[in-house]
Design a protein around this motif. Sequence first.
Motif, short mmCIF file in Angstrom:
data_model
loop_
_atom_site.label_atom_id
_atom_site.label_comp_id
_atom_site.label_asym_id
_atom_site.label_seq_id
_atom_site.Cartn_x
_atom_site.Cartn_y
_atom_site.Cartn_z
N GLY A 5 22.35 -34.89 22.93
CA GLY A 5 23.43 -35.84 22.66
C GLY A 5 24.68 -35.45 23.40
O GLY A 5 24.62 -34.77 24.42
N HIS A 6 25.82 -35.89 22.86
CA HIS A 6 27.09 -35.62 23.55
C HIS A 6 27.82 -34.41 22.97
O HIS A 6 28.90 -34.05 23.43
N HIS A 44 15.48 -39.08 29.49
CA HIS A 44 16.71 -39.05 28.72
C HIS A 44 16.67 -37.89 27.71
O HIS A 44 15.63 -37.61 27.12
N HIS A 77 17.51 -37.66 24.74
CA HIS A 77 16.98 -38.03 23.42
C HIS A 77 15.47 -37.98 23.37
O HIS A 77 14.87 -37.56 22.38
N ASP A 78 14.85 -38.44 24.45
CA ASP A 78 13.39 -38.40 24.51
C ASP A 78 12.91 -36.95 24.57
O ASP A 78 11.92 -36.59 23.93
N ARG A 104 15.03 -42.44 15.57
CA ARG A 104 14.92 -43.21 16.81
C ARG A 104 14.93 -44.72 16.57
O ARG A 104 14.88 -45.50 17.53
N GLN A 132 32.52 -36.02 24.05
CA GLN A 132 32.27 -37.14 24.96
C GLN A 132 33.07 -37.05 26.27
O GLN A 132 32.53 -37.39 27.32
N PHE A 139 5.96 -38.29 30.47
CA PHE A 139 6.66 -39.27 31.29
C PHE A 139 6.09 -39.39 32.71
O PHE A 139 6.67 -40.06 33.55
N SER A 198 25.56 -39.33 29.85
CA SER A 198 25.91 -39.79 28.51
C SER A 198 25.50 -38.75 27.47
O SER A 198 25.99 -38.76 26.34
N PRO A 258 27.10 -44.89 19.13
CA PRO A 258 28.04 -43.77 19.28
C PRO A 258 27.39 -42.41 19.00
O PRO A 258 27.91 -41.39 19.43
N LEU A 259 26.27 -42.41 18.32
CA LEU A 259 25.63 -41.14 17.99
C LEU A 259 24.99 -40.49 19.21
O LEU A 259 24.91 -39.27 19.30
N CYS A 260 24.52 -41.33 20.16
CA CYS A 260 23.84 -40.72 21.31
C CYS A 260 24.42 -41.18 22.63
O CYS A 260 24.09 -40.67 23.68
N GLY A 261 25.32 -42.17 22.60
CA GLY A 261 25.96 -42.61 23.84
C GLY A 261 25.23 -43.72 24.57
O GLY A 261 25.64 -44.11 25.66
N ASP A 262 24.14 -44.24 24.00
CA ASP A 262 23.43 -45.34 24.66
C ASP A 262 24.33 -46.58 24.71
O ASP A 262 25.00 -46.90 23.73
N SER A 273 22.45 -48.11 29.93
CA SER A 273 21.82 -46.82 30.11
C SER A 273 21.46 -46.26 28.74
O SER A 273 22.24 -46.36 27.78
N GLY A 274 20.25 -45.73 28.67
CA GLY A 274 19.81 -45.19 27.39
C GLY A 274 18.49 -44.47 27.55
O GLY A 274 17.98 -44.31 28.66
N CYS A 275 17.94 -44.07 26.44
CA CYS A 275 16.67 -43.35 26.45
C CYS A 275 15.52 -44.32 26.72
O CYS A 275 15.73 -45.53 26.82
N ALA A 276 14.33 -43.80 26.81
CA ALA A 276 13.16 -44.62 27.13
C ALA A 276 12.94 -45.69 26.07
O ALA A 276 12.61 -46.84 26.39
N ILE A 277 13.10 -45.31 24.82
CA ILE A 277 12.86 -46.26 23.72
C ILE A 277 13.87 -47.40 23.80
O ILE A 277 13.53 -48.58 23.68
#
Lengths: 154, 413
Positions: B368-369, B350, B352-353, A123, B373, B412, B382, A37-41, A62-66
């Motif tokens: 982030g959001h 993304h 975050h990255d 992360r 949201q 990347f 997202s 919930p903190l980043c939406g992944d 769906s999410g970040c690369a990590i």
Amino acid sequence: MSELRDLYQQVILDHHRKPRNCYVMSCATRTADGHNPLCGDTVKVYLRISDGRIEEISFQGSGCAICTASTSLMTESVKGKTVAETTQLFRTFHDMLTGVAAEQGLDLGKLMVFEGVREYPVRVKCATLAWHTLKAALDNSGSPASTESSSSTA
Amino acid sequence: MIPATAATALDFARVRADFPALDQEVHGRPLVYLDSAATTQKPTAVLEAIDNFYRRDCANVHRGVHTLSQRATVAYESARTAVKEHLGARDSREIVFTRGTTEAINLVAASFVRPRLGAGDEVLISAMEHHSNIVPWQLLCAERGANLRVIPIDDRGDVILEEYERLLSERTRIVGITWVSNALGTVNPIREMIATAHSRGIPVLVDGAQAVPHLAVDVVELDCDFLAFSGHKAYGPTGIGALYGKRAHLLEMPPYQGGGDMILSVSFERTVYQEPPHRFEAGTPNIAGAIGLAAALSYLEGLGAEAVADHERRLLDEATRKVLEVPGARLIGSARHRAGALSFVLDGIHPHDIGTILDAEGVAVRAGHHCAQPVMKRYGVSATVRASFGVYNSSDDIEALVRGLHTAREVFS
């Protein structure tokens, strides 16, 4: 840049670009949803388990690369393993990320590429979301996995 | 209201030197702080005001005849006057100190709206609200069997005014609308929206959290019924904010919380409450916070509202132009009128990255959001990267941001 390369290793970037086992499994015996919930992944893990062994595993999300690379590499690592072996592997992986010296850790193999994440505490959840979701699927709890504990919605 | 002095340009070097936290390195790089929409850094004047209070005047307020208590009370009530002046309110009794915007909105929901909200009634908000202007209404609507209605926004990130007018109904008991969107930077035409609501007898609460740091405020001219804001987004300390409420409304509202300082007399049979604003300030207030907030508003007024708005407008325009030159960059929110923040995504990377890579270069942004949201969902993302600006930012900061984005693309590639 070199520090960033420790985090974003080629293997991670490769799995981010071309995630393995990324498909909807129609014959799954277990599934679970995960959410940070903190980043939406978000991630959904599909399992086909037979005789206590993970015969097939796939995911969507769906999410970040990590997060994406971790999910992809996780599916490769646990395919064919027993539930008990998988649980042990998660514990070893989690210990590596949080800097806990594992006493009887397993060989993490390719998963060692995530060692650099330890230097980025915010992360760590990106790298463990998939594993928490896998655990929820294995426990068959029916409730979605989250990196945060949650209560009911208004 | 900030006096409309001649628009003199900010003495940038001097302004920057007023913020000690900016003078540091992060990961071996000079800090580039582009996260003021989350919280601003604090000028020395604010730090000193808080420090002075604790070193010299520390005592509880509104009680005690001793000298320190009197000094603390005068300082606390002077801070209320400073907020009143800054917002252009007529009467200091229209200013209630709160922990911040969130508490101010909860106060209005609990004390003003709850008594007038019945089953089937409606609360109207917009699709670009921060969670703090969504969740209190959701809780209240669930309790009262009322309905939360949402004004849609268009692709640019502007509210659709025709839809707004259509959604204002006989059942609407309040409109809660942000002045400036924290996620998109949109500046809403709130004066017009307030007038429309008032023409149907519907009161309006304005979420001013992102507006007060960037725009001149005049609550009398706006004619809003309530305006909530946070000190820490306007160069003040955390844990302090204020609610402006029209005197007539505050007078009819029951207490929000019970406790000390909000009463005239207490017996086990009956308690007589204080008049507003003290009726809504139960317990020992955040005295140092209020004093720090007054110092922050005074600092902003010293710079001049026009000079601040002009400086930040130029930064936002420049940042928008330069970020869009980065291959794969896409703006999230391109409203006609924006302030303070730039939200964007980069193809294939993304947010975050990007946030982690920028941090390694010393550049602080939010990824982030943004506690919005529903806005993210509206745009099918997202998360976004948000660069937000304060009086201390410069073109150099924007260049550092753009350099960082190129590094991200390199990592990347």
